[in-house]
Write a protein that holds these residues in place. Structure first.
Motif, PDB file in Angstrom:
ATOM      1  N   PRO A 249       0.824  -1.208   0.000  1.00  0.00           N
ATOM      2  CA  PRO A 249       0.000   0.000   0.000  1.00  0.00           C
ATOM      3  C   PRO A 249       0.859   1.259   0.000  1.00  0.00           C
ATOM      4  O   PRO A 249       2.036   1.217   0.375  1.00  0.00           O
ATOM      5  CB  PRO A 249      -0.807  -0.119   1.292  1.00  0.00           C
ATOM      6  CG  PRO A 249      -0.037  -1.036   2.161  1.00  0.00           C
ATOM      7  CD  PRO A 249       0.734  -1.951   1.259  1.00  0.00           C
ATOM      8  N   PRO A 250       0.285   2.384  -0.395  1.00  0.00           N
ATOM      9  CA  PRO A 250       1.035   3.643  -0.355  1.00  0.00           C
ATOM     10  C   PRO A 250       1.345   4.033   1.084  1.00  0.00           C
ATOM     11  O   PRO A 250       0.759   3.494   2.026  1.00  0.00           O
ATOM     12  CB  PRO A 250       0.087   4.651  -1.019  1.00  0.00           C
ATOM     13  CG  PRO A 250      -1.269   4.040  -0.888  1.00  0.00           C
ATOM     14  CD  PRO A 250      -1.082   2.561  -0.863  1.00  0.00           C
ATOM     15  N   LEU A 251       2.245   4.962   1.240  1.00  0.00           N
ATOM     16  CA  LEU A 251       2.605   5.443   2.568  1.00  0.00           C
ATOM     17  C   LEU A 251       1.393   6.065   3.248  1.00  0.00           C
ATOM     18  O   LEU A 251       0.596   6.738   2.602  1.00  0.00           O
ATOM     19  CB  LEU A 251       3.717   6.497   2.480  1.00  0.00           C
ATOM     20  CG  LEU A 251       5.054   6.041   1.920  1.00  0.00           C
ATOM     21  CD1 LEU A 251       6.010   7.220   1.844  1.00  0.00           C
ATOM     22  CD2 LEU A 251       5.648   4.912   2.747  1.00  0.00           C
ATOM     23  N   ASP A 252       1.306   5.867   4.567  1.00  0.00           N
ATOM     24  CA  ASP A 252       0.255   6.536   5.314  1.00  0.00           C
ATOM     25  C   ASP A 252       0.630   8.017   5.475  1.00  0.00           C
ATOM     26  O   ASP A 252       1.763   8.416   5.229  1.00  0.00           O
ATOM     27  CB  ASP A 252       0.047   5.872   6.686  1.00  0.00           C
ATOM     28  CG  ASP A 252       1.292   5.935   7.547  1.00  0.00           C
ATOM     29  OD1 ASP A 252       1.559   7.006   8.129  1.00  0.00           O
ATOM     30  OD2 ASP A 252       2.013   4.923   7.628  1.00  0.00           O
ATOM     31  N   GLU A 253      -0.337   8.830   5.866  1.00  0.00           N
ATOM     32  CA  GLU A 253      -0.121  10.286   5.942  1.00  0.00           C
ATOM     33  C   GLU A 253       0.992  10.671   6.909  1.00  0.00           C
ATOM     34  O   GLU A 253       1.758  11.593   6.631  1.00  0.00           O
ATOM     35  CB  GLU A 253      -1.420  10.984   6.348  1.00  0.00           C
ATOM     36  CG  GLU A 253      -2.462  11.017   5.268  1.00  0.00           C
ATOM     37  CD  GLU A 253      -3.710  11.783   5.705  1.00  0.00           C
ATOM     38  OE1 GLU A 253      -3.602  12.705   6.537  1.00  0.00           O
ATOM     39  OE2 GLU A 253      -4.790  11.440   5.199  1.00  0.00           O
TER      40      GLU A 253
ATOM     41  N   LEU B 265       3.765   8.947   7.936  1.00  0.00           N
ATOM     42  CA  LEU B 265       5.098   8.640   7.411  1.00  0.00           C
ATOM     43  C   LEU B 265       5.412   9.510   6.199  1.00  0.00           C
ATOM     44  O   LEU B 265       6.499  10.100   6.109  1.00  0.00           O
ATOM     45  CB  LEU B 265       5.210   7.157   7.060  1.00  0.00           C
ATOM     46  CG  LEU B 265       6.561   6.670   6.554  1.00  0.00           C
ATOM     47  CD1 LEU B 265       7.690   7.010   7.520  1.00  0.00           C
ATOM     48  CD2 LEU B 265       6.518   5.165   6.306  1.00  0.00           C
ATOM     49  N   ALA B 266       4.475   9.642   5.281  1.00  0.00           N
ATOM     50  CA  ALA B 266       4.690  10.484   4.092  1.00  0.00           C
ATOM     51  C   ALA B 266       4.933  11.931   4.497  1.00  0.00           C
ATOM     52  O   ALA B 266       5.827  12.596   3.958  1.00  0.00           O
ATOM     53  CB  ALA B 266       3.500  10.377   3.150  1.00  0.00           C
TER      54      ALA B 266
ATOM     55  N   ARG C 284      16.023   9.973   3.469  1.00  0.00           N
ATOM     56  CA  ARG C 284      14.581   9.963   3.160  1.00  0.00           C
ATOM     57  C   ARG C 284      14.284   8.960   2.036  1.00  0.00           C
ATOM     58  O   ARG C 284      13.333   8.190   2.123  1.00  0.00           O
ATOM     59  CB  ARG C 284      14.112  11.350   2.702  1.00  0.00           C
ATOM     60  CG  ARG C 284      14.052  12.394   3.763  1.00  0.00           C
ATOM     61  CD  ARG C 284      13.696  13.773   3.202  1.00  0.00           C
ATOM     62  NE  ARG C 284      12.480  13.740   2.414  1.00  0.00           N
ATOM     63  CZ  ARG C 284      12.427  13.946   1.095  1.00  0.00           C
ATOM     64  NH1 ARG C 284      13.499  14.224   0.402  1.00  0.00           N
ATOM     65  NH2 ARG C 284      11.273  13.899   0.466  1.00  0.00           N
ATOM     66  N   ASP C 285      15.115   8.983   0.998  1.00  0.00           N
ATOM     67  CA  ASP C 285      14.923   8.044  -0.114  1.00  0.00           C
ATOM     68  C   ASP C 285      15.028   6.597   0.374  1.00  0.00           C
ATOM     69  O   ASP C 285      14.249   5.734  -0.034  1.00  0.00           O
ATOM     70  CB  ASP C 285      15.948   8.299  -1.229  1.00  0.00           C
ATOM     71  CG  ASP C 285      15.706   9.603  -1.976  1.00  0.00           C
ATOM     72  OD1 ASP C 285      14.597  10.167  -1.870  1.00  0.00           O
ATOM     73  OD2 ASP C 285      16.642  10.044  -2.673  1.00  0.00           O
ATOM     74  N   GLY C 286      15.992   6.331   1.230  1.00  0.00           N
ATOM     75  CA  GLY C 286      16.152   4.983   1.772  1.00  0.00           C
ATOM     76  C   GLY C 286      14.957   4.565   2.614  1.00  0.00           C
ATOM     77  O   GLY C 286      14.456   3.439   2.483  1.00  0.00           O
ATOM     78  N   TYR C 287      14.478   5.442   3.475  1.00  0.00           N
ATOM     79  CA  TYR C 287      13.310   5.128   4.298  1.00  0.00           C
ATOM     80  C   TYR C 287      12.082   4.902   3.414  1.00  0.00           C
ATOM     81  O   TYR C 287      11.305   3.976   3.656  1.00  0.00           O
ATOM     82  CB  TYR C 287      13.043   6.256   5.304  1.00  0.00           C
ATOM     83  CG  TYR C 287      13.802   6.099   6.599  1.00  0.00           C
ATOM     84  CD1 TYR C 287      15.188   6.037   6.624  1.00  0.00           C
ATOM     85  CD2 TYR C 287      13.127   6.017   7.805  1.00  0.00           C
ATOM     86  CE1 TYR C 287      15.873   5.905   7.812  1.00  0.00           C
ATOM     87  CE2 TYR C 287      13.810   5.878   9.002  1.00  0.00           C
ATOM     88  CZ  TYR C 287      15.181   5.818   8.993  1.00  0.00           C
ATOM     89  OH  TYR C 287      15.851   5.674  10.177  1.00  0.00           O
ATOM     90  N   ARG C 288      11.921   5.746   2.410  1.00  0.00           N
ATOM     91  CA  ARG C 288      10.775   5.579   1.504  1.00  0.00           C
ATOM     92  C   ARG C 288      10.859   4.233   0.778  1.00  0.00           C
ATOM     93  O   ARG C 288       9.869   3.518   0.651  1.00  0.00           O
ATOM     94  CB  ARG C 288      10.704   6.727   0.503  1.00  0.00           C
ATOM     95  CG  ARG C 288       9.453   6.728  -0.373  1.00  0.00           C
ATOM     96  CD  ARG C 288       9.410   7.906  -1.322  1.00  0.00           C
ATOM     97  NE  ARG C 288       9.648   9.179  -0.702  1.00  0.00           N
ATOM     98  CZ  ARG C 288       8.725   9.926  -0.081  1.00  0.00           C
ATOM     99  NH1 ARG C 288       7.485   9.504  -0.008  1.00  0.00           N
ATOM    100  NH2 ARG C 288       9.041  11.081   0.446  1.00  0.00           N
ATOM    101  N   LEU C 289      12.049   3.867   0.329  1.00  0.00           N
ATOM    102  CA  LEU C 289      12.224   2.585  -0.337  1.00  0.00           C
ATOM    103  C   LEU C 289      11.914   1.427   0.613  1.00  0.00           C
ATOM    104  O   LEU C 289      11.212   0.482   0.245  1.00  0.00           O
ATOM    105  CB  LEU C 289      13.651   2.450  -0.892  1.00  0.00           C
ATOM    106  CG  LEU C 289      13.984   1.117  -1.557  1.00  0.00           C
ATOM    107  CD1 LEU C 289      13.072   0.868  -2.766  1.00  0.00           C
ATOM    108  CD2 LEU C 289      15.449   1.097  -1.978  1.00  0.00           C
ATOM    109  N   LEU C 290      12.419   1.503   1.835  1.00  0.00           N
ATOM    110  CA  LEU C 290      12.128   0.446   2.810  1.00  0.00           C
ATOM    111  C   LEU C 290      10.632   0.308   3.056  1.00  0.00           C
ATOM    112  O   LEU C 290      10.120  -0.797   3.219  1.00  0.00           O
ATOM    113  CB  LEU C 290      12.839   0.728   4.134  1.00  0.00           C
ATOM    114  CG  LEU C 290      14.355   0.579   4.118  1.00  0.00           C
ATOM    115  CD1 LEU C 290      14.943   1.104   5.409  1.00  0.00           C
ATOM    116  CD2 LEU C 290      14.760  -0.864   3.879  1.00  0.00           C
TER     117      LEU C 290
END
Length: 142
Positions: free
Chosen positions: A24-28, A30-31, A48-54
């Motif tokens: 699912p997409p990121l919740d509000e 975390l995003a 940030r990119d790494g966390y988003r990828l994880l």
């Protein structure tokens, strides 16, 4: 209303099962946190990119266990420790030359506060490790 850290809030079916079992997409929360940190420094953008990828990558159970341990489930060899050590380094005039421009009292204060952060992180860190380690073990059925 359940908050982001409400441990008693039941998981909705949509939280567990999605169409075609998609991530699912990121919740509000975390995003929003990731967005709030944008543009601070290129290093923060990489984090940030790494966390988003994880958060959005399709992981298998082995990867999930390893990532959980790496984030906060392996005292001394995890991201929590890494953050504390980086803060300590950035608040030390010996390792961050820009702080040498501060007067000596300010240098001592900044360095001390970095040391306090590292100490308090280490003291607090023993608490979060156990649930994360247990979550990792539960994935493996241990």
């Amino acid at each position: 209303m359940a908050g982001p850290f409400d441990h008693d809030a039941p998981l909705a079916a949509a939280d567990v099962h999605t169409a075609d079992n998609a991530v699912p997409p990121l919740d509000e929360d975390l995003a929003g946190c990731l967005d709030d940190l944008a543009g601070v420094h290129p290093g923060i953008d990489l984090i940030r990119d790494g966390y988003r990828l994880l958060a959005t990558d399709r992981l298998d159970t082995d990867q999930t266990q390893t990532i959980l341990a790496t984030l906060a489930g392996s005292p001394g060899a995890d991201v929590t420790t890494l953050l504390a050590l980086l803060v300590q380094r950035l608040t030390n005039p010996d390792s961050n030359p820009c702080l040498r421009a501060l007067d000596p009292d300010a240098q001592k204060t900044v360095k001390h506060l970095g040391q306090v952060h590292a100490f308090e992180t280490a003291a607090f860190a023993t608490r979060p490790y156990e649930p994360v380690a247990e979550a990792s073990a539960a994935i493996d059925g241990i």
